[in-house]
Design a protein around this motif. Structure first.
Motif, PDB file in Angstrom:
ATOM      1  N   VAL A 127      25.498   7.417  18.714  1.00 16.63           N
ATOM      2  CA  VAL A 127      24.613   6.400  18.147  1.00 16.63           C
ATOM      3  C   VAL A 127      23.170   6.719  18.521  1.00 16.63           C
ATOM      4  O   VAL A 127      22.900   7.343  19.553  1.00 16.63           O
ATOM      5  CB  VAL A 127      24.969   4.965  18.602  1.00 16.63           C
ATOM      6  CG1 VAL A 127      26.342   4.569  18.125  1.00 16.63           C
ATOM      7  CG2 VAL A 127      24.852   4.823  20.099  1.00 16.63           C
ATOM      8  N   GLY A 128      22.260   6.273  17.684  1.00 10.14           N
ATOM      9  CA  GLY A 128      20.839   6.434  17.927  1.00 10.14           C
ATOM     10  C   GLY A 128      20.089   5.230  17.398  1.00 10.14           C
ATOM     11  O   GLY A 128      20.595   4.505  16.540  1.00 10.14           O
ATOM     12  N   GLU A 129      18.890   5.013  17.917  1.00  7.44           N
ATOM     13  CA  GLU A 129      18.076   3.890  17.475  1.00  7.44           C
ATOM     14  C   GLU A 129      16.609   4.315  17.489  1.00  7.44           C
ATOM     15  O   GLU A 129      16.194   5.086  18.358  1.00  7.44           O
ATOM     16  CB  GLU A 129      18.285   2.691  18.410  1.00  7.44           C
ATOM     17  CG  GLU A 129      17.729   1.417  17.864  1.00  7.44           C
ATOM     18  CD  GLU A 129      18.252   0.185  18.613  1.00  7.44           C
ATOM     19  OE1 GLU A 129      17.570  -0.838  18.531  1.00  7.44           O
ATOM     20  OE2 GLU A 129      19.303   0.265  19.259  1.00  7.44           O
ATOM     21  N   GLY A 173       0.825  -1.199   0.000  1.00  9.25           N
ATOM     22  CA  GLY A 173       0.000   0.000   0.000  1.00  9.25           C
ATOM     23  C   GLY A 173       0.857   1.246   0.000  1.00  9.25           C
ATOM     24  O   GLY A 173       2.072   1.174   0.079  1.00  9.25           O
ATOM     25  N   LEU A 174       0.200   2.379  -0.074  1.00 10.33           N
ATOM     26  CA  LEU A 174       0.907   3.656  -0.018  1.00 10.33           C
ATOM     27  C   LEU A 174       0.848   4.161   1.415  1.00 10.33           C
ATOM     28  O   LEU A 174      -0.226   4.225   2.009  1.00 10.33           O
ATOM     29  CB  LEU A 174       0.264   4.665  -0.970  1.00 10.33           C
ATOM     30  CG  LEU A 174       0.920   6.042  -1.020  1.00 10.33           C
ATOM     31  CD1 LEU A 174       2.362   5.938  -1.500  1.00 10.33           C
ATOM     32  CD2 LEU A 174       0.133   6.972  -1.924  1.00 10.33           C
ATOM     33  N   PHE A 175       2.004   4.516   1.977  1.00  5.82           N
ATOM     34  CA  PHE A 175       2.076   4.938   3.371  1.00  5.82           C
ATOM     35  C   PHE A 175       2.392   6.421   3.471  1.00  5.82           C
ATOM     36  O   PHE A 175       3.061   6.993   2.612  1.00  5.82           O
ATOM     37  CB  PHE A 175       3.126   4.115   4.118  1.00  5.82           C
ATOM     38  CG  PHE A 175       2.740   2.677   4.265  1.00  5.82           C
ATOM     39  CD1 PHE A 175       2.040   2.248   5.381  1.00  5.82           C
ATOM     40  CD2 PHE A 175       3.035   1.755   3.272  1.00  5.82           C
ATOM     41  CE1 PHE A 175       1.655   0.916   5.513  1.00  5.82           C
ATOM     42  CE2 PHE A 175       2.653   0.431   3.390  1.00  5.82           C
ATOM     43  CZ  PHE A 175       1.965   0.010   4.514  1.00  5.82           C
ATOM     44  N   GLU A 176       1.887   7.042   4.547  1.00  2.00           N
ATOM     45  CA  GLU A 176       2.117   8.467   4.790  1.00  2.00           C
ATOM     46  C   GLU A 176       3.589   8.733   5.090  1.00  2.00           C
ATOM     47  O   GLU A 176       4.269   7.892   5.673  1.00  2.00           O
ATOM     48  CB  GLU A 176       1.265   8.940   5.973  1.00  2.00           C
ATOM     49  CG  GLU A 176      -0.217   8.906   5.700  1.00  2.00           C
ATOM     50  CD  GLU A 176      -1.041   9.377   6.895  1.00  2.00           C
ATOM     51  OE1 GLU A 176      -0.466   9.628   7.974  1.00  2.00           O
ATOM     52  OE2 GLU A 176      -2.271   9.481   6.734  1.00  2.00           O
ATOM     53  N   THR A 177       4.052   9.909   4.711  1.00  2.00           N
ATOM     54  CA  THR A 177       5.410  10.353   5.042  1.00  2.00           C
ATOM     55  C   THR A 177       5.435  10.761   6.511  1.00  2.00           C
ATOM     56  O   THR A 177       4.476  11.345   7.022  1.00  2.00           O
ATOM     57  CB  THR A 177       5.808  11.535   4.142  1.00  2.00           C
ATOM     58  OG1 THR A 177       5.797  11.083   2.782  1.00  2.00           O
ATOM     59  CG2 THR A 177       7.180  12.078   4.502  1.00  2.00           C
ATOM     60  N   LYS A 178       6.526  10.437   7.179  1.00  2.00           N
ATOM     61  CA  LYS A 178       6.647  10.747   8.603  1.00  2.00           C
ATOM     62  C   LYS A 178       8.048  11.266   8.896  1.00  2.00           C
ATOM     63  O   LYS A 178       9.041  10.740   8.372  1.00  2.00           O
ATOM     64  CB  LYS A 178       6.365   9.494   9.436  1.00  2.00           C
ATOM     65  CG  LYS A 178       6.331   9.722  10.926  1.00  2.00           C
ATOM     66  CD  LYS A 178       5.884   8.460  11.643  1.00  2.00           C
ATOM     67  CE  LYS A 178       5.651   8.702  13.111  1.00  2.00           C
ATOM     68  NZ  LYS A 178       5.128   7.490  13.774  1.00  2.00           N
ATOM     69  N   THR A 179       8.141  12.292   9.750  1.00  2.00           N
ATOM     70  CA  THR A 179       9.426  12.838  10.188  1.00  2.00           C
ATOM     71  C   THR A 179       9.572  12.575  11.681  1.00  2.00           C
ATOM     72  O   THR A 179       8.630  12.807  12.446  1.00  2.00           O
ATOM     73  CB  THR A 179       9.486  14.350   9.916  1.00  2.00           C
ATOM     74  OG1 THR A 179       9.321  14.561   8.504  1.00  2.00           O
ATOM     75  CG2 THR A 179      10.814  14.936  10.351  1.00  2.00           C
ATOM     76  N   VAL A 180      10.734  12.059  12.076  1.00  2.00           N
ATOM     77  CA  VAL A 180      10.986  11.777  13.495  1.00  2.00           C
ATOM     78  C   VAL A 180      12.347  12.343  13.906  1.00  2.00           C
ATOM     79  O   VAL A 180      13.252  12.476  13.082  1.00  2.00           O
ATOM     80  CB  VAL A 180      10.947  10.267  13.817  1.00  2.00           C
ATOM     81  CG1 VAL A 180       9.598   9.668  13.495  1.00  2.00           C
ATOM     82  CG2 VAL A 180      12.042   9.520  13.093  1.00  2.00           C
ATOM     83  N   LYS A 181      12.464  12.657  15.184  1.00  2.00           N
ATOM     84  CA  LYS A 181      13.734  13.081  15.757  1.00  2.00           C
ATOM     85  C   LYS A 181      14.290  11.901  16.540  1.00  2.00           C
ATOM     86  O   LYS A 181      13.581  11.305  17.353  1.00  2.00           O
ATOM     87  CB  LYS A 181      13.554  14.294  16.653  1.00  2.00           C
ATOM     88  CG  LYS A 181      13.120  15.525  15.864  1.00  2.00           C
ATOM     89  CD  LYS A 181      13.351  16.789  16.644  1.00  2.00           C
ATOM     90  CE  LYS A 181      12.914  17.993  15.835  1.00  2.00           C
ATOM     91  NZ  LYS A 181      13.850  18.405  14.851  1.00  2.00           N
ATOM     92  N   VAL A 182      15.556  11.573  16.295  1.00  2.00           N
ATOM     93  CA  VAL A 182      16.210  10.443  16.951  1.00  2.00           C
ATOM     94  C   VAL A 182      17.207  10.982  17.965  1.00  2.00           C
ATOM     95  O   VAL A 182      18.089  11.770  17.614  1.00  2.00           O
ATOM     96  CB  VAL A 182      16.932   9.540  15.918  1.00  2.00           C
ATOM     97  CG1 VAL A 182      17.624   8.384  16.608  1.00  2.00           C
ATOM     98  CG2 VAL A 182      15.944   9.048  14.865  1.00  2.00           C
ATOM     99  N   LYS A 183      17.067  10.564  19.215  1.00  3.18           N
ATOM    100  CA  LYS A 183      18.014  10.948  20.269  1.00  3.18           C
ATOM    101  C   LYS A 183      19.354  10.281  19.995  1.00  3.18           C
ATOM    102  O   LYS A 183      19.409   9.085  19.724  1.00  3.18           O
ATOM    103  CB  LYS A 183      17.504  10.515  21.646  1.00  3.18           C
ATOM    104  CG  LYS A 183      16.247  11.211  22.073  1.00  3.18           C
ATOM    105  CD  LYS A 183      16.558  12.567  22.608  1.00  3.18           C
ATOM    106  CE  LYS A 183      15.299  13.199  23.186  1.00  3.18           C
ATOM    107  NZ  LYS A 183      15.389  14.605  23.318  1.00  3.18           N
ATOM    108  N   MET A 184      20.426  11.060  20.084  1.00  2.59           N
ATOM    109  CA  MET A 184      21.772  10.553  19.857  1.00  2.59           C
ATOM    110  C   MET A 184      22.516  10.489  21.189  1.00  2.59           C
ATOM    111  O   MET A 184      22.456  11.423  21.982  1.00  2.59           O
ATOM    112  CB  MET A 184      22.523  11.454  18.876  1.00  2.59           C
ATOM    113  CG  MET A 184      21.837  11.620  17.524  1.00  2.59           C
ATOM    114  SD  MET A 184      21.619  10.066  16.632  1.00  2.59           S
ATOM    115  CE  MET A 184      23.317   9.687  16.215  1.00  2.59           C
ATOM    116  N   GLU A 185      23.205   9.388  21.423  1.00  2.00           N
ATOM    117  CA  GLU A 185      23.970   9.202  22.647  1.00  2.00           C
ATOM    118  C   GLU A 185      25.455   9.092  22.300  1.00  2.00           C
ATOM    119  O   GLU A 185      25.826   8.337  21.405  1.00  2.00           O
ATOM    120  CB  GLU A 185      23.516   7.928  23.356  1.00  2.00           C
ATOM    121  CG  GLU A 185      24.284   7.631  24.611  1.00  2.00           C
ATOM    122  CD  GLU A 185      23.862   6.315  25.260  1.00  2.00           C
ATOM    123  OE1 GLU A 185      24.628   5.826  26.102  1.00  2.00           O
ATOM    124  OE2 GLU A 185      22.798   5.779  24.905  1.00  2.00           O
TER     125      GLU A 185
END
Length: 139
Positions: free
Chosen positions: A128-130, A101-113
């Motif tokens: 690194v981040g996960e 299917g077609l999925f919505e675009t999403k923006t996320v912020k990843v915490k970096m350690e």
């Protein structure tokens, strides 16, 4: 003789200035930098891994870059960045119906350690981040 010496010196200075601008040399000339690694998985709302989702990141020393999730929905980004506590990733479905299917675009912020510190003055070590990302089907 004086004119040729002046021409040589101006040419040498111009060459040195151009050489100092290359991406590989940025850290050597005083730009704070750190190695980074971000791992993640992208799935739909039922938890099914999504293949072929574009993962776009542009918080690096160089221009924005894109990679794609594998058949298991996983991705790994490695590179060099300005030291920071978080990075922004954008997830975009470019293959339309091929992954269910077609999925919505999403923006996320990843915490970096920060996991490694460097003794070099401009090298901040490694961060690194996960993340786990769930995409909704587009309507």
């Amino acid at each position: 003789m004086k004119r040729s010496t002046l021409t040589f010196l101006v040419s040498a200075a111009a060459f040195a200035a151009i050489s100092a601008c290359s991406a590989e040399m940025m850290g050597e000339f005083g730009t704070p930098h750190a190695e980074f690694e971000i791992r993640g998985i992208v799935a739909d709302e039922q938890g099914t891994p999504l293949n072929g989702i574009a993962v776009i990141y542009d918080d690096t020393l160089l221009s924005p870059d894109t990679l794609y999730t594998g058949t298991d929905g996983r991705f790994l980004i490695e590179g060099t960045m300005f030291p920071r506590e978080e990075m922004t990733l954008k997830f975009k479905d470019l293959d339309e119906e091929l992954n269910g299917g077609l999925f919505e675009t999403k923006t996320v912020k990843v915490k970096m350690e920060q996991v490694e510190q460097s003794l070099e003055s401009w090298n901040y070590g490694k961060f690194v981040g996960e993340t786990e990302v769930t995409l909704k089907k587009a309507e």
